[in-house]
Write a protein that holds these residues in place. Structure first.
Motif, PDB file in Angstrom:
ATOM      1  N   GLY A  94       0.810  -1.212   0.000  1.00 21.65           N
ATOM      2  CA  GLY A  94       0.000   0.000   0.000  1.00 21.65           C
ATOM      3  C   GLY A  94       0.844   1.263   0.000  1.00 21.65           C
ATOM      4  O   GLY A  94       0.485   2.261  -0.623  1.00 21.65           O
ATOM      5  N   LYS A  95       1.979   1.222   0.690  1.00 29.58           N
ATOM      6  CA  LYS A  95       2.871   2.389   0.711  1.00 29.58           C
ATOM      7  C   LYS A  95       3.480   2.636  -0.665  1.00 29.58           C
ATOM      8  O   LYS A  95       3.627   3.786  -1.085  1.00 29.58           O
ATOM      9  CB  LYS A  95       3.966   2.179   1.752  1.00 29.58           C
ATOM     10  N   LEU A  96       3.841   1.585  -1.385  1.00 30.88           N
ATOM     11  CA  LEU A  96       4.411   1.747  -2.720  1.00 30.88           C
ATOM     12  C   LEU A  96       3.374   2.233  -3.723  1.00 30.88           C
ATOM     13  O   LEU A  96       3.724   2.867  -4.721  1.00 30.88           O
ATOM     14  CB  LEU A  96       5.009   0.431  -3.215  1.00 30.88           C
ATOM     15  N   GLU A  97       2.104   1.937  -3.459  1.00 29.71           N
ATOM     16  CA  GLU A  97       1.052   2.315  -4.399  1.00 29.71           C
ATOM     17  C   GLU A  97       0.617   3.770  -4.240  1.00 29.71           C
ATOM     18  O   GLU A  97      -0.132   4.279  -5.084  1.00 29.71           O
ATOM     19  CB  GLU A  97      -0.149   1.389  -4.234  1.00 29.71           C
ATOM     20  N   ALA A  98       1.066   4.451  -3.183  1.00 33.30           N
ATOM     21  CA  ALA A  98       0.755   5.880  -3.034  1.00 33.30           C
ATOM     22  C   ALA A  98       1.260   6.631  -4.271  1.00 33.30           C
ATOM     23  O   ALA A  98       2.364   6.373  -4.756  1.00 33.30           O
ATOM     24  CB  ALA A  98       1.404   6.424  -1.771  1.00 33.30           C
TER      25      ALA A  98
ATOM     26  N   MET B 262       2.737  -0.157 -12.434  1.00 32.45           N
ATOM     27  CA  MET B 262       2.689  -0.090 -10.981  1.00 32.45           C
ATOM     28  C   MET B 262       3.912  -0.794 -10.401  1.00 32.45           C
ATOM     29  O   MET B 262       4.550  -1.620 -11.056  1.00 32.45           O
ATOM     30  CB  MET B 262       1.408  -0.741 -10.451  1.00 32.45           C
ATOM     31  N   TYR B 263       4.223  -0.463  -9.135  1.00 31.89           N
ATOM     32  CA  TYR B 263       5.349  -1.078  -8.443  1.00 31.89           C
ATOM     33  C   TYR B 263       4.840  -1.776  -7.192  1.00 31.89           C
ATOM     34  O   TYR B 263       3.962  -1.263  -6.487  1.00 31.89           O
ATOM     35  CB  TYR B 263       6.383  -0.007  -8.089  1.00 31.89           C
ATOM     36  N   TYR B 264       5.385  -2.951  -6.938  1.00 33.02           N
ATOM     37  CA  TYR B 264       4.911  -3.729  -5.799  1.00 33.02           C
ATOM     38  C   TYR B 264       6.070  -4.520  -5.192  1.00 33.02           C
ATOM     39  O   TYR B 264       7.036  -4.862  -5.872  1.00 33.02           O
ATOM     40  CB  TYR B 264       3.791  -4.679  -6.230  1.00 33.02           C
ATOM     41  N   PRO B 265       5.984  -4.828  -3.897  1.00 29.17           N
ATOM     42  CA  PRO B 265       7.053  -5.575  -3.242  1.00 29.17           C
ATOM     43  C   PRO B 265       6.852  -7.079  -3.404  1.00 29.17           C
ATOM     44  O   PRO B 265       5.728  -7.564  -3.573  1.00 29.17           O
ATOM     45  CB  PRO B 265       6.904  -5.165  -1.778  1.00 29.17           C
ATOM     46  N   ALA B 266       7.947  -7.810  -3.349  1.00 27.35           N
ATOM     47  CA  ALA B 266       7.904  -9.272  -3.390  1.00 27.35           C
ATOM     48  C   ALA B 266       8.954  -9.817  -2.440  1.00 27.35           C
ATOM     49  O   ALA B 266       9.915  -9.114  -2.078  1.00 27.35           O
ATOM     50  CB  ALA B 266       8.153  -9.775  -4.812  1.00 27.35           C
ATOM     51  N   MET B 267       8.766 -11.049  -2.034  1.00 28.45           N
ATOM     52  CA  MET B 267       9.734 -11.691  -1.152  1.00 28.45           C
ATOM     53  C   MET B 267      11.066 -11.884  -1.879  1.00 28.45           C
ATOM     54  O   MET B 267      11.086 -12.294  -3.042  1.00 28.45           O
ATOM     55  CB  MET B 267       9.191 -13.038  -0.689  1.00 28.45           C
ATOM     56  N   ASN B 268      12.157 -11.593  -1.178  1.00 26.25           N
ATOM     57  CA  ASN B 268      13.488 -11.795  -1.739  1.00 26.25           C
ATOM     58  C   ASN B 268      14.060 -13.096  -1.186  1.00 26.25           C
ATOM     59  O   ASN B 268      14.835 -13.103  -0.221  1.00 26.25           O
ATOM     60  CB  ASN B 268      14.400 -10.616  -1.399  1.00 26.25           C
TER      61      ASN B 268
ATOM     62  N   GLN C  73       5.137   7.825  -8.597  1.00 26.72           N
ATOM     63  CA  GLN C  73       5.706   8.769  -9.571  1.00 26.72           C
ATOM     64  C   GLN C  73       7.201   8.961  -9.367  1.00 26.72           C
ATOM     65  O   GLN C  73       7.970   9.034 -10.327  1.00 26.72           O
ATOM     66  CB  GLN C  73       4.986  10.114  -9.473  1.00 26.72           C
ATOM     67  N   ALA C  74       7.627   9.027  -8.109  1.00 29.61           N
ATOM     68  CA  ALA C  74       9.049   9.201  -7.821  1.00 29.61           C
ATOM     69  C   ALA C  74       9.852   7.982  -8.272  1.00 29.61           C
ATOM     70  O   ALA C  74      10.934   8.115  -8.860  1.00 29.61           O
ATOM     71  CB  ALA C  74       9.258   9.449  -6.328  1.00 29.61           C
ATOM     72  N   ILE C  75       9.324   6.800  -7.998  1.00 22.80           N
ATOM     73  CA  ILE C  75      10.008   5.571  -8.434  1.00 22.80           C
ATOM     74  C   ILE C  75      10.060   5.519  -9.953  1.00 22.80           C
ATOM     75  O   ILE C  75      11.096   5.191 -10.543  1.00 22.80           O
ATOM     76  CB  ILE C  75       9.305   4.328  -7.869  1.00 22.80           C
ATOM     77  N   ASP C  76       8.952   5.857 -10.586  1.00 27.88           N
ATOM     78  CA  ASP C  76       8.887   5.799 -12.047  1.00 27.88           C
ATOM     79  C   ASP C  76       9.936   6.718 -12.681  1.00 27.88           C
ATOM     80  O   ASP C  76      10.625   6.335 -13.624  1.00 27.88           O
ATOM     81  CB  ASP C  76       7.487   6.194 -12.504  1.00 27.88           C
ATOM     82  N   ALA C  77      10.062   7.918 -12.145  1.00 31.65           N
ATOM     83  CA  ALA C  77      11.042   8.862 -12.686  1.00 31.65           C
ATOM     84  C   ALA C  77      12.467   8.356 -12.461  1.00 31.65           C
ATOM     85  O   ALA C  77      13.331   8.472 -13.346  1.00 31.65           O
ATOM     86  CB  ALA C  77      10.859  10.232 -12.029  1.00 31.65           C
ATOM     87  N   ALA C  78      12.720   7.762 -11.292  1.00 33.22           N
ATOM     88  CA  ALA C  78      14.066   7.255 -10.989  1.00 33.22           C
ATOM     89  C   ALA C  78      14.408   6.048 -11.843  1.00 33.22           C
ATOM     90  O   ALA C  78      15.548   5.893 -12.292  1.00 33.22           O
ATOM     91  CB  ALA C  78      14.153   6.905  -9.507  1.00 33.22           C
TER      92      ALA C  78
END
Length: 310
Positions: A98-102, A152-158, A107-112
């Motif tokens: 949910g934090k990554l979907e803000a 979209m960006y989302y977390p996954a188990m490493n 937008q910041a991740i996308d630009a980076a």
């Protein structure tokens, strides 16, 4: 609705159900059996770890502590702590997603990403906003990787990071972590498509089948069983964007994917051991031979019977 779409939608619903069960089952802490006697130092390591892993706010501390102290814990404690860390990370995953979907974070991740790729190092090097940096540092320290799908960006188990624990834990859990790392390093499924080869998908499924046979008392037996069933569904039915059977031409017969058939045949030629999956594939190939590779009612009945979890 065509025969194929009825077939696919039925099993797609079952895949989603099985995955939700798998994630839900893994989210709770594992049940404990009476532990063997270890040195007082091992128990102290375990006790300290509990003060961190029981709270979502100290998940990063739990992970860091385990990395630095697992070699002091002894086999039983080390294995239990590894499983508990996995459970805690999975339980926290939806909240962090949910934090990554803000929108500001996305937008910041996308630009980076457009500048320098999708790694924590590159993101933190390009993003200066302290609040967004805090979100990224939380994900890094909690042990997640970041993936992208449809913008979209989302977390996954490493799971690759879990391999450092293998020398200190039970063999079955080490094998389980290898299987999960193969999936987290190169996911088999994305955006309703199978994105690895049929050969690799079949190889991963056979490894899971062997795990279930070899480790019937494993703490992760049920999780692997559910993952194995989902892999079998993909192998015999495919997915929405990677069907196992499709029309060669409009209005023509529904024919098995030629690359999938080749993967079946290669597995039969190179397979060894007592594999129910390979025996089933061999029977299916014989049935397809009799039906000109078409997805006939007989083929559908055979696959449904094999995959029916009941």
């Amino acid at each position: 609705m065509t025969q194929k779409s009825q077939f696919g939608s039925h099993w797609n619903r079952k895949i989603l159900l099985s995955l939700s069960i798998l994630l839900g089952a893994a989210a709770g802490y594992s049940a404990f059996v009476a532990q063997p006697a270890y040195a007082a130092g091992s128990a102290a390591v375990y006790k300290q770890f509990q003060t961190y892993v029981q709270q979502s706010s100290t998940l990063a501390k739990a992970r860091s502590y385990l990395i630095n102290h697992i070699d002091e814990a002894g086999l039983w404690y080390a294995t239990q702590m590894t499983l508990q860390l996995e459970n805690a990370q999975k339980a926290e995953l939806p909240k962090y997603r949910g934090k990554l979907e803000a929108e500001a974070v996305r937008q910041a991740i996308d630009a980076a990403v457009r500048k320098n790729g999708l790694t924590y190092a590159s993101l933190l090097n390009n993003i200066k906003d302290p609040k967004i940096r805090a979100v990224l540092i939380e994900g890094r320290d909690n042990g997640y990787i970041i993936r992208t799908s449809e913008g979209m960006y989302y977390p996954a188990m490493n799971y690759e990071s879990y391999k450092a624990f293998k020398p200190y834990i039970k063999t079955d859990i080490g094998t389980y972590l290898d299987m999960m790392a193969a999936e987290s390093n190169r996911p088999s499924f994305k955006e309703a498509a199978i994105i690895i080869s049929w050969n690799e998908l079949l190889a991963r499924t056979l490894v899971m089948e062997e795990f279930v046979s070899r480790y019937p008392l494993s703490d992760r037996l049920e999780a692997v069983k559910l993952a194995l069933w989902s892999k079998k569904v993909n192998l015999f039915i495919g997915s929405g964007n990677s069907p196992a059977y499709d029309y060669i031409e409009e209005g023509g017969p529904v024919i098995i994917n030629s690359e999938l058939r080749q993967a079946y045949e290669a597995a039969i030629l190179t397979g060894s051991g007592d594999s129910e999956l390979l025996r089933t594939i061999e029977e299916l190939l014989a049935l397809l031979d009799r039906n000109n590779n078409e997805f006939t009612p007989d083929v559908q009945k055979f696959i449904n019977t094999y995959l029916d979890p009941n």
